[in-house]
Structures are given as C-alpha cells and as structure tokens.
Design a protein around this motif. Sequence first.
Motif, PDB file in Angstrom:
ATOM      1  N   TRP A   1       0.801  -1.285   0.185  1.00  0.00           N
ATOM      2  CA  TRP A   1       0.129  -0.090   0.035  1.00  0.00           C
ATOM      3  C   TRP A   1       0.919   1.272   0.208  1.00  0.00           C
ATOM      4  O   TRP A   1       1.679   1.255   0.902  1.00  0.00           O
ATOM      5  CB  TRP A   1      -1.040   0.161   1.375  1.00  0.00           C
ATOM      6  CG  TRP A   1      -1.716  -1.078   1.293  1.00  0.00           C
ATOM      7  CD1 TRP A   1      -1.799  -2.238   1.946  1.00  0.00           C
ATOM      8  CD2 TRP A   1      -3.498  -1.026   0.613  1.00  0.00           C
ATOM      9  NE1 TRP A   1      -2.771  -3.126   1.772  1.00  0.00           N
ATOM     10  CE2 TRP A   1      -3.603  -2.256   0.958  1.00  0.00           C
ATOM     11  CE3 TRP A   1      -3.781  -0.174  -0.190  1.00  0.00           C
ATOM     12  CZ2 TRP A   1      -5.103  -2.887   0.337  1.00  0.00           C
ATOM     13  CZ3 TRP A   1      -5.048  -0.527  -0.632  1.00  0.00           C
ATOM     14  CH2 TRP A   1      -5.699  -1.674  -0.286  1.00  0.00           C
ATOM     15  N   PHE A   2       0.641   2.059  -1.096  1.00  0.00           N
ATOM     16  CA  PHE A   2       1.499   3.161  -1.145  1.00  0.00           C
ATOM     17  C   PHE A   2       0.985   4.487  -0.626  1.00  0.00           C
ATOM     18  O   PHE A   2      -0.314   4.783  -1.044  1.00  0.00           O
ATOM     19  CB  PHE A   2       2.051   3.321  -2.750  1.00  0.00           C
ATOM     20  CG  PHE A   2       2.922   2.471  -3.154  1.00  0.00           C
ATOM     21  CD1 PHE A   2       4.280   2.856  -3.212  1.00  0.00           C
ATOM     22  CD2 PHE A   2       2.435   1.212  -3.710  1.00  0.00           C
ATOM     23  CE1 PHE A   2       5.304   1.707  -3.668  1.00  0.00           C
ATOM     24  CE2 PHE A   2       3.485   0.231  -4.123  1.00  0.00           C
ATOM     25  CZ  PHE A   2       4.890   0.667  -4.079  1.00  0.00           C
ATOM     26  N   HIS A   3       1.287   5.203   0.103  1.00  0.00           N
ATOM     27  CA  HIS A   3       0.999   6.468   0.647  1.00  0.00           C
ATOM     28  C   HIS A   3       1.416   7.896   0.004  1.00  0.00           C
ATOM     29  O   HIS A   3       2.541   7.717  -0.379  1.00  0.00           O
ATOM     30  CB  HIS A   3       1.125   6.424   2.164  1.00  0.00           C
ATOM     31  CG  HIS A   3       0.486   7.562   3.027  1.00  0.00           C
ATOM     32  ND1 HIS A   3       1.183   8.846   3.165  1.00  0.00           N
ATOM     33  CD2 HIS A   3      -0.535   8.082   3.415  1.00  0.00           C
ATOM     34  CE1 HIS A   3       0.752   9.815   3.509  1.00  0.00           C
ATOM     35  NE2 HIS A   3      -0.554   9.125   4.029  1.00  0.00           N
ATOM     36  N   ASP A   4       0.635   8.810  -0.127  1.00  0.00           N
ATOM     37  CA  ASP A   4       0.896  10.088  -0.466  1.00  0.00           C
ATOM     38  C   ASP A   4      -0.163  10.847  -0.319  1.00  0.00           C
ATOM     39  O   ASP A   4      -1.289  10.749   0.106  1.00  0.00           O
ATOM     40  CB  ASP A   4       1.289   9.907  -1.904  1.00  0.00           C
ATOM     41  CG  ASP A   4       2.293  11.447  -2.133  1.00  0.00           C
ATOM     42  OD1 ASP A   4       3.081  11.758  -1.446  1.00  0.00           O
ATOM     43  OD2 ASP A   4       2.199  11.692  -3.465  1.00  0.00           O
ATOM     44  N   GLU A   5       0.151  12.395  -0.299  1.00  0.00           N
ATOM     45  CA  GLU A   5      -0.706  13.450  -0.244  1.00  0.00           C
ATOM     46  C   GLU A   5      -0.640  14.413  -1.597  1.00  0.00           C
ATOM     47  O   GLU A   5       0.539  14.378  -1.992  1.00  0.00           O
ATOM     48  CB  GLU A   5      -0.495  14.309   1.030  1.00  0.00           C
ATOM     49  CG  GLU A   5      -0.392  13.519   2.398  1.00  0.00           C
ATOM     50  CD  GLU A   5       1.045  13.304   2.642  1.00  0.00           C
ATOM     51  OE1 GLU A   5       2.117  14.024   2.160  1.00  0.00           O
ATOM     52  OE2 GLU A   5       1.270  12.367   3.639  1.00  0.00           O
ATOM     53  N   SER A   6      -1.609  14.880  -1.982  1.00  0.00           N
ATOM     54  CA  SER A   6      -1.795  15.865  -3.232  1.00  0.00           C
ATOM     55  C   SER A   6      -2.827  16.798  -2.720  1.00  0.00           C
ATOM     56  O   SER A   6      -3.828  16.648  -2.288  1.00  0.00           O
ATOM     57  CB  SER A   6      -2.042  14.915  -4.384  1.00  0.00           C
ATOM     58  OG  SER A   6      -1.898  16.054  -5.465  1.00  0.00           O
ATOM     59  N   THR A   7      -2.480  18.023  -3.347  1.00  0.00           N
ATOM     60  CA  THR A   7      -3.354  19.074  -3.321  1.00  0.00           C
ATOM     61  C   THR A   7      -3.922  19.416  -4.475  1.00  0.00           C
ATOM     62  O   THR A   7      -3.323  19.595  -5.575  1.00  0.00           O
ATOM     63  CB  THR A   7      -2.377  20.182  -2.644  1.00  0.00           C
ATOM     64  OG1 THR A   7      -1.855  19.868  -1.576  1.00  0.00           O
ATOM     65  CG2 THR A   7      -3.432  21.516  -2.476  1.00  0.00           C
TER      66      THR A   7
END
Length: 541
Positions: free
Chosen positions: A193-199
């Motif tokens: 499971w790959f995690h990240d944030e984006s706006t």
Amino acid sequence: MKDFLVVFTDLDNDLNLVGGQWRKAALQTARQLEKGEYFARCLCQWTKHYIRDCTNLPFRQSSCAISRIENEELAAEIKLHLQSLGKYICALDIVHYLDNPAVQGRHGLKKTVSLKTAQRWLRKLGYRWKREEKGQYADGHERADVVEYRQNTFLPAWASIESRLQMWRQDDPTHEDSESPPLPPSTRRVVAWFHDESTFYANDRRKLRWEHKDEDALPQPKGEGASLMVAHFVSADYGFLQSPDGKETAQVLFKAGKTRDGYFSSNEILKHAARAMDILEKYYPDKDHILIFDNATTHVKRADNALSARTMPKKSSQTWGVEVTMTDGDGKPIIGRDGKPLKTKVPMVPARLRNGNTQPLYFPAGHPQAGWFKGMEQILQERGYDTKGLYAECKGFKCEAGWIDCCCCHILFNEPDFLNVESLLETQCCERGFRVIFLPKFHCKLNFIEMCWGYAKRIYRLNPPSSKEADLERNVIAALTAIPLTTMRRFAMRSRRFMAAYKCGLNGAQAAWAVKKYHGHRVLPETLMADLDKASNSPLA
C-alpha cells in the motif's frame, strides 16, 4: 494551356456551353485539373503571353528537386553542431553556421540558406517547436546518502517481499500474470500500500485549447483559489484503500491553512495510518500488508525524546533535557500569552549498548550528581572509547570525510542505537503487526500513486470553473473515483520496472531511459546494460 485552348476553340459540339468564352473555358479547364479560380486566371494570363510571343512559356521548377538537407553528411554535421550549442537552439544557428566559408567549401555551397529554409531543415532533422516535456526529477538522485539508502536498505527490503507480490498481465491487467511466482505452502500473499498526499486547487483548469480568432481575452482569477489536500493509500490489488462496499475509506480530505484545518503534521500522519490499519484488519485479514511512505520529514519523525547526539553537551549537566512543545489532551499545542507554543524539557530515553544492555543517560540515585545528564564524554567512556582531546563536535557538524572519531558527536551519531532509531510511524505500525518501508528521497517514480494523482487532476481540470469549496470537494472525489483499476495496475508495473532498473545498478537518468525505452515490457530485458552502453556511445546520446 493546350487543354484550355482546346476547350475555348471547341464550337462544333452542341453540348459545349463554354466554347468561345475565354473566362468560362479557363474555369472549366481548371476544374478538370482539380484547381480553383486562381489557377484559371493564371491560365488566361499565361495563354495571352504565349499568343503574343510563342517563346514565352511559363517556367515551373521541377518537383523532383532534392533539398541539400537530404545529404547525409551535411545533415549529420548540422546535428552535431546543434548539439554542441546545448538545448536552446534556433533556426538562425543553422544560417550562421552555413555562412562559414570552411563549411561552404566542404559541402559545395556558395552561400548560406534563408531563415525559412533553416526552419524547414529543423523539421527535417526531427526538431519541433513545442513546450518541453517534463521528465523524472534528477536532483539529489545520486547524492551519496540517497544512493546508499536506495541500494543497501530500500532495494533489499523490496526484494524480501517481491516474490509474494501479485503480478498482472501487461496486455490485460484485469487478469493475474501466469508467470507470477507460486507461493510456498502456508505463505500468504503480500499487498503493498503506497501512501501520499496531493493538493487540488479550485482555479486549476486546462490552459491549452482550440481558441477562435475572434475570442476576446477574459479576466482570470489571480491566485490558485481554495485548496483541498487529499491523503490516501493505493495498491495494485485493490486500488484506493476502502472497504469492499466503499462505505469505509482511508481517504482523508484536509483543508490546509493557518485559518482552516491547520497543517498535515506528523500527528495527522499517525492518525491516517491507524485509520488504514483499522480497515485492513477488518476487511482484508487474509493477506499481509506493507505500508510504504515517502521520505518526508512528517513521515520519518522520531519521538521528541528519542536518542539524538545533535544537541548533547560534552560534560555533565543538571539542566539539560529535550525541549518539547506542551500539548493538551487532544494533542494540540498549548499556546502561551505571547501567542507562541509553551515548551518544557523532558529526559531523553535510555540508550542501548552493543551487547543489548540498557545504558541510562542520567546518573542514578545515590550518585553525587543524581539526576544529572551524564554528557557525551561519560557516555562514550562507558562504551569503551577514549575521549581524551576530543571536541564536542566539529564546527557546524561538518566532519572531514573518512573520519569516524573526530569528535564526540560524530562517534555517538554512528553508534547503532543512535543510528537506527525507529520513527513514530514505524513504532505505531509495528505494534499492530504492520511493516513500514520508506522510499528513497527524490524517487517519486517509485510511488505509483503519483501517476494516479496526475490522472485524477487531468479529469478534474475538465470541470467548469468554480470558486466554491463544495464544488471543489465534489469534483476532487469524482476525479479520484474515475481512475480505473486497470490503469492503476499499469502505473504499478511501471514503478516496478524502475525498481528493477535500480537493482541493475543504473542511476536516476539511466533508469528513466530504460523504463521509457522498454515501455510495455513486463520486465526489463537481460540485455539492458548492453543496450545502455550502445545508447551512451551514440552521437545523439
């Protein structure tokens, strides 16, 4: 001209309606030749000149003339010259280059070419005037510490789970790959499971489109508008992390800003990870799950009182401790009257010797300096080091390369217990039976959720402009939901080919070249290094 005169002089045919009519005969002849009115006028003009003077025939250059740029020697020389100028070239560079008498002598030229001809030659040579495409970021990829972590920590960790990952067919990602390694008995499949944030921004819309020449420029919003940050987990097996019925999701929507929801700090990361683990334990207990994060400071943050030699004094101290921010029961900072967070000092956790025994960093009860911090000198002496003549730390903590005992701080910094301090995220996940892997710095291509963000933003930009936050949230959720699982699997396979390229010993730029060249391959070929050497020796490399 002959056909035109035949039509004009044909007066015997009863069906002929243009015989004897100069302009109509010219127009009919032009139409028979699939030409227009301009060509009919030219016919009239050419024929009148011929009637007055039989030697006055219109001259037309042969269409079989060969351009000089078709000469392979001249084309290769111009290519090499343009490459020597760097990436920013123009057609005028060709004009100036061919103005050199030496160049003209080599290729039998009497003069240089015009600017228009040079522009046509650039297109012949494969150049196009367009916006430069964005590629993989290369800054920092080959920094010594990044390479060391990528090759000696991340790739071995990935290799330990790779045989238990599900592979997918390149031509049809809806089906499992028949070449996926079979699992031994009583071995469970692993899901990464790959995690990240984006706006996403309210005013982020398409910039390129077909625009009519009569359209007027309209006023545009100056800023990016309201923002909405999305944090999520994604896997090639299931897509975005959620329950099978979609009612529970690990998706977090966060309105970043001082006057809004604040900022996505380490505490929010820990809450997000806990939320993801709750869903995994509840709905997917039959598989082992690995949580993969990038190397952001909020992800790798250690406990405030974790072992660190950075600010330790060399001698013993009665007042030294780790300065931390005071928080309330909800984990929020307590603000003082001056508007700044209140601070307090707490003792640092005990260290651990190489033999596994605990080493207290403060003098025990009954000691003349009971409760005092021991200082780096005393801590190192208990570990068997000779600290005579050692400084507390080198100036600016910039120790000379190759030295391991130049200062007390450097020695402690490289001790196993100081070096291998777990982050808060690792500690929390390991306590619940979940493994955590951190991606190397600057290697965004290894996290295929980045490609999912790009796909979602392309869909998001198709929506009509709106400054309302409700529309922003609705459009963002719809765009994320629109990403097909098959597309996510193709993105995941692309990221795995990057990992395979790094495993072969390629650097960042070489890995990007290999993945682009062998796009569509499930795995990279065995001839990868030979192909790379061949490409490196090419004059166009």
